[in-house]
Write an enzyme that holds these catalytic residues in place. Structure first.
Site, short mmCIF file in Angstrom:
data_model
loop_
_atom_site.label_atom_id
_atom_site.label_comp_id
_atom_site.label_asym_id
_atom_site.label_seq_id
_atom_site.Cartn_x
_atom_site.Cartn_y
_atom_site.Cartn_z
N GLY A 11 51.40 -83.95 50.69
CA GLY A 11 50.05 -83.94 50.13
C GLY A 11 49.94 -82.97 48.96
O GLY A 11 50.94 -82.38 48.52
N ILE A 13 48.36 -79.85 48.44
CA ILE A 13 48.71 -78.44 48.62
C ILE A 13 50.07 -78.32 49.32
O ILE A 13 50.88 -77.46 48.99
CB ILE A 13 47.62 -77.70 49.43
CG1 ILE A 13 46.25 -77.92 48.78
CG2 ILE A 13 47.92 -76.21 49.53
CD1 ILE A 13 45.07 -77.47 49.60
N ASN A 36 47.69 -90.47 53.01
CA ASN A 36 46.92 -90.14 51.81
C ASN A 36 47.84 -89.66 50.68
O ASN A 36 47.44 -88.87 49.84
CB ASN A 36 45.88 -89.05 52.16
CG ASN A 36 44.82 -88.90 51.10
OD1 ASN A 36 44.56 -89.82 50.33
ND2 ASN A 36 44.22 -87.73 51.02
N SER A 125 39.22 -73.36 55.53
CA SER A 125 38.42 -73.59 54.32
C SER A 125 37.28 -72.61 54.25
O SER A 125 36.73 -72.17 55.28
CB SER A 125 37.87 -75.02 54.39
OG SER A 125 36.87 -75.20 53.42
N TYR A 150 34.00 -82.55 58.97
CA TYR A 150 35.22 -81.97 58.41
C TYR A 150 35.20 -80.44 58.57
O TYR A 150 36.14 -79.83 59.07
CB TYR A 150 35.36 -82.35 56.92
CG TYR A 150 36.25 -81.43 56.15
CD1 TYR A 150 37.64 -81.51 56.28
CD2 TYR A 150 35.73 -80.43 55.32
CE1 TYR A 150 38.47 -80.63 55.60
CE2 TYR A 150 36.54 -79.55 54.64
CZ TYR A 150 37.91 -79.66 54.78
OH TYR A 150 38.72 -78.78 54.12
N LYS A 154 37.55 -77.53 60.96
CA LYS A 154 38.19 -76.28 60.51
C LYS A 154 37.74 -75.11 61.38
O LYS A 154 38.54 -74.27 61.79
CB LYS A 154 37.88 -76.02 59.03
CG LYS A 154 38.49 -77.05 58.09
CD LYS A 154 40.01 -77.07 58.19
CE LYS A 154 40.65 -78.17 57.41
NZ LYS A 154 42.09 -78.33 57.68
N GLY A 297 24.14 -81.59 50.97
CA GLY A 297 25.14 -80.76 51.66
C GLY A 297 25.79 -79.71 50.78
O GLY A 297 26.51 -78.85 51.27
#
Ligand code: UD1
Length: 337
Positions: A11, A13, A36, A125, A150, A154, A297
Site C-alpha cells: 500500500g 505508506i 487496494n 491516526s 474507521y 483505530k 464530519g
C-alpha cells in the site's frame, strides 16, 4: 538480521516503509491481499532497493492462513498497515470495517503471544483526537468519541493492543499519523487512489492533470486564518522513517512502557488554500477550484505537537510541504490516471 513482517506492505505508506526497512538492512516479508493496490508495486520496490522482498498474498481475515504463515516463516517483528481506510465507506459498511481492521489485528496479536514475538508497530491516526481543544495536539490530549467507524477501528485497535501488551507482556508502539502525502523521490511508488479521490492531495493533482474538472474546497467559514480547514501534511518518506525509528526503539528496548503512542506529523498546520497556493507555485499554473459548503464530519484544525515523538523516537521530519506536493505532482504526471 531482523526479519520484519509488513502487512499491507504494497500500500501507500507500507511500500515506502518497506523501502526504508530494506535500506536499513532489515529483511522484509510482505503480506498483502491486493484489495487496494497492485502486485506491480513489488517490482517497483525491487527496482528502488535492488532487493526483492518476500511476498505472500494472504487475507489476514483468514485465521488459518495467518497461522500457517507463522508456522512456515520465522518473524521477529510486525509492522501492521493492512486495513480499510475510507472514512465515508466505513459508515456504509461498518461490519466489513470491524471484521477487517479488528479481526486481523486480533489474529496477529494472538500469533505474537503464542510465538513470543516482541515488536509490533500499529498504524493509528490523529483522528483519535477528534477536534482537539488545544493546538498543536500533544499525546496528552484526550481521545474523543470517534466520528467514523474507521476512526473507531483505530481507537479500538489501540485499546486491544494496550490490553494485550499488559496481559502477555508484549511491546508495541502505535503511530498516530497526521495527513500523509507525497511519493517516493524516485517516483516509482506513490498513492494509487481507486476511483474518485476523497483526500485533498490526489484530488488536487488529478484536477491539475485534467482528470477532474475542478477541486471543491470544503468550507471557507472555519475559525482559521483564511477560513479553510487546517491539517498537518507529512511527506510519506518522513512517515516511513518514523516506523524505522519506532522499530529500533523496541529492538533496543528503550521504550518506557509496554504500549506507547506517538504523534507523527510535521508540527506545521497548512490550510486548504495554503496547499493550493503552494501547489500552484510548483506547477506555475492556476488550479481550478471553487469554494463549496463544509464536508460532513470534517474538523476545523489538526496539527501535531511533535516534541515527544522527536525526543523519544529520535526522529524528525525533513521534508517540506513543497517537496511533498512536488513529488505528488510528478507521481501524478507519470501515472496519468
Ligand atoms: C482523512 C481522515 C483521516 C485519514 C486521512 C488520510 C477523518 C476525520 N479524517 O483526513 O483519519 O487518516 O483522511 O486518509 O477521519 N478537502 C477539500 N476538498 C477535497 C478533499 C478534501 O477541501 O476534495 C479538505 C478537507 O475538507 C480537509 C482537508 O482538505 O479540510 C484534508 O482532507 P483529507 O485529505 O480528506 O484528509 P482528512 O479529512 O484530514
Amino acid at each position: 538480521m531482523k526479519r520484519i513482517l509488513v502487512t499491507g506492505g504494497l500500500g501507500f505508506i507500507g511500500s515506502h516503509t518497506v523501502v526504508e526497512l530494506q535500506n536499513e538492512g532489515f529483511e522484509v516479508v510482505i503480506i498483502d491481499n491486493l484489495s487496494n493496490t497492485s502486485i506491480g508495486v513489488l517490482d517497483k520496490i525491487t527496482e528502488i532497493t535492488g532487493k526483492k522482498p518476500t511476498f505472500y498474498q494472504i487475507d489476514l481475515r483468514k485465521k488459518e492462513e495467518v497461522k500457517n504463515f507463522f508456522d512456515t516463516n520465522k518473524i521477529d517483528g510486525i509492522i501492521h498497515f493492512a486495513a480499510f481506510k475510507a472514512v465515508g465507506e466505513s459508515m456504509q459498511k461498518p461490519l466489513d470495517y470491524y471484521e477487517n481492521n479488528i479481526g486481523s489485528l486480533v489474529y496477529l496479536l494472538e500469533e505474537m503471544r503464542d510465538r513470543k514475538l516482541d515488536y509490533f508497530i500499529f498504524s493509528s491516526s490523529c483522528t483519535v483526537y477528534g477536534q482537539a481543544d488545544e493546538l498543536p495536539i500533544t499525546e496528552k490530549a484526550p481521545v474523543k468519541k470517534a466520528e467514523s467507524v474507521y476512526g473507531n477501528t483505530k481507537q479500538i485497535g489501540e485499546e486491544i493492543i494496550k490490553d494485550a501488551c499488559k496481559a502477555y507482556n508484549l511491546n508495541s508502539i502505535a503511530l498516530r499519523y497526521f495527513n500523509p502525502i507525497g511519493a517516493h523521490p524516485s517516483i516509482k511508488i506513490g498513492e494509487l487512489p481507486i476511483g474518485i479521490p476523497q483526500n485533498l492531495i490526489p484530488y488536487v493533482t488529478q484536477t491539475a492533470a485534467g482528470i477532474r474538472k475542478e477541486l471543491s474546497v470544503f468550507g471557507d467559514d472555519y475559525d482559521t486564518e483564511d477560513g479553510t480547514a487546517v491539517r498537518d501534511y507529512i511527506h510519506v518518506l518522513d512517515l516511513a522513517k518514523a516506523h524505522i525509528a519506532a522499530l529500533k526503539r523496541l529492538i533496543n528496548k528503550t521504550n518506557k512502557e509496554n504500549f506507547e503512542f506517538f504523534n507523527v506529523g510535521t508540527g506545521k498546520g497548512s490550510s486548504v488554500l495554503d496547499v493550493i497556493k503552494t501547489f500552484e507555485k510548483i506547477t506555475g499554473e492556476p488550479l481550478n477550484y471553487k469554494i463549496v459548503g463544509r464536508r460532513e464530519g470534517d474538523i476545523t484544525a489538526a496539527y501535531a505537537d511533535t516534541t515527544i515523538a522527536n525526543k523519544e523516537l529520535n526522529w524528525k521530519t525533513e521534508k517540506t510541504l513543497e517537496e511533498a506536493l512536488e513529488a505528488a505532482w510528478k507521481w501524478q504526471q507519470q501515472n496519468k490516471s
